[in-house]
Design an enzyme around this catalytic site. Sequence first.
Site, PDB file in Angstrom:
ATOM      1  CG  ASN A 170      -1.668   1.270   1.578  1.00  0.00           C
ATOM      2  OD1 ASN A 170      -1.833   1.877   0.540  1.00  0.00           O
ATOM      3  ND2 ASN A 170      -2.349   1.400   2.759  1.00  0.00           N
ATOM      4  CD1 TRP A 171       3.412   1.220  -2.815  1.00  0.00           C
ATOM      5  CD2 TRP A 171       4.073   2.846  -4.317  1.00  0.00           C
ATOM      6  NE1 TRP A 171       4.632   0.841  -3.688  1.00  0.00           N
ATOM      7  CE2 TRP A 171       5.034   1.696  -4.535  1.00  0.00           C
ATOM      8  CE3 TRP A 171       4.410   3.973  -5.282  1.00  0.00           C
ATOM      9  CZ2 TRP A 171       5.863   1.846  -5.368  1.00  0.00           C
ATOM     10  CZ3 TRP A 171       5.186   3.828  -6.032  1.00  0.00           C
ATOM     11  CH2 TRP A 171       6.197   2.620  -6.300  1.00  0.00           C
ATOM     12  CE  LYS A 172       0.178   3.393   4.957  1.00  0.00           C
ATOM     13  NZ  LYS A 172       0.246   3.483   6.225  1.00  0.00           N
ATOM     14  CG  HIS A 182      -5.602   1.917   5.435  1.00  0.00           C
ATOM     15  ND1 HIS A 182      -4.954   2.595   6.401  1.00  0.00           N
ATOM     16  CD2 HIS A 182      -4.491   0.946   5.399  1.00  0.00           C
ATOM     17  CE1 HIS A 182      -4.014   2.404   6.551  1.00  0.00           C
ATOM     18  NE2 HIS A 182      -3.744   1.368   5.798  1.00  0.00           N
ATOM     19  CD  GLU A 239      -2.537   5.239   7.004  1.00  0.00           C
ATOM     20  OE1 GLU A 239      -2.502   5.411   5.822  1.00  0.00           O
ATOM     21  OE2 GLU A 239      -1.691   4.740   7.968  1.00  0.00           O
ATOM     22  CD  GLU A 291      -3.122  -2.539   7.481  1.00  0.00           C
ATOM     23  OE1 GLU A 291      -2.113  -2.873   6.901  1.00  0.00           O
ATOM     24  OE2 GLU A 291      -3.653  -1.777   7.367  1.00  0.00           O
ATOM     25  N   GLY A 341       3.208   1.877  10.691  1.00  0.00           N
ATOM     26  CA  GLY A 341       4.010   2.905  10.468  1.00  0.00           C
ATOM     27  C   GLY A 341       4.823   3.381  11.866  1.00  0.00           C
ATOM     28  CB  SER A 365       5.707  -2.123  11.713  1.00  0.00           C
ATOM     29  OG  SER A 365       5.239  -0.892  12.062  1.00  0.00           O
ATOM     30  N   GLY A 397       2.967  -1.239   4.098  1.00  0.00           N
ATOM     31  CA  GLY A 397       2.839   0.187   3.750  1.00  0.00           C
ATOM     32  C   GLY A 397       4.294   0.614   3.572  1.00  0.00           C
ATOM     33  N   GLY A 398       4.912   1.310   4.539  1.00  0.00           N
ATOM     34  CA  GLY A 398       6.221   1.919   4.306  1.00  0.00           C
ATOM     35  C   GLY A 398       7.481   0.998   3.301  1.00  0.00           C
TER      36      GLY A 398
HETATM   37  C1  PEP Z   1      -0.538  -0.081   6.245  1.00  0.00           C
HETATM   38  O1  PEP Z   1      -0.789   1.263   6.481  1.00  0.00           O
HETATM   39  O2  PEP Z   1      -1.382  -0.499   5.567  1.00  0.00           O
HETATM   40  C2  PEP Z   1       0.658  -0.562   6.960  1.00  0.00           C
HETATM   41  C3  PEP Z   1       0.649  -1.936   6.968  1.00  0.00           C
HETATM   42  O3  PEP Z   1       1.507   0.319   7.042  1.00  0.00           O
HETATM   43  P1  PEP Z   1       3.166   0.107   7.555  1.00  0.00           P
HETATM   44  O4  PEP Z   1       3.701  -1.116   6.920  1.00  0.00           O
HETATM   45  O5  PEP Z   1       4.075   1.298   7.072  1.00  0.00           O
HETATM   46  O6  PEP Z   1       3.000  -0.083   9.077  1.00  0.00           O
END
Ligand code: PEP
Length: 252
Positions: free
Chosen positions: A13-15, A99, A101, A169, A175, A215, A236-237
């Site tokens: 997920n590049w957000k 999500h 967010e 999640e 993050g 994470s 994500g990241g």
């Molecule tokens: C996400 O937001 O879907 C996620 C898992 O982010 P991260 O891997 O950066 O924690």
Amino acid sequence: MAGKKPRPLVAGNWKMNGLKASKKEAAALLKGVAAANPKCDVMLCPPATILSLFAEVCRSSKVKLAGQDCHANTSGAHTGDLSAEMIKNAGAKACIVGHSERRADHGESSTDVKRKAEAVYRAGMMAIICVGETAEERKDGKTLKVVGQQLKSSLPQGADHKNTVIAYEPVWAIGTGLTPTPVDVKKVHGYLRKRLIALLGEELGGKTRILYGGSVKASNAKELMSVDNVNGALVGGASLKAKDFLGILAAY
Ligand code: PEP
């Protein structure tokens, strides 16, 4: 759960990250996936502005694309929104809904999430439905109650293992570099599996993939991905750079 384990899925997920120039990173990922041939499905969820561009890059690759959100309606006066049909038309096979967010920044309830998931089905795509507890809910011992309620209220009629993936999640793990212990992940995923079986029946509930997200990185992927009822990851990241994402895919 009896029978074969579902094929894992790892989705990046590049957000709100990525410009046209990021197609170089997508191309590097495709190359790495073709070389490593991981035993899992691989998906990228770029921002909608570069979905079509990435669709060109991924045309003859195993890497599939997903949107990050959609509106529940097909079309109309909704400035700035995108329908599931538009996301599909841009080249996506799936779309994330709910999500944390979106739930936090845009006040989306599970009822909204369910309507969006229905829109994803209507457009002929797979919905990646996210659930997860906040740090406070976890501290109060409400994790299972919260994720169980979110699952029940977000999952549309007609959900099955082909049109739906669940992503657990924990909000506090997104993050932050923090992750639940494998024992905690096992507990939540085992509970979600039971709830899915109760809602969809033994066959469909048993086959529906449950991803872990929060994470995930190359150094913890193998341990997290080998937990019972973890059928892949939402990343994500660590999905923004092909090298990091390929490190996670190496878990498969
Ligand atoms: C996400 O937001 O879907 C996620 C898992 O982010 P991260 O891997 O950066 O924690």
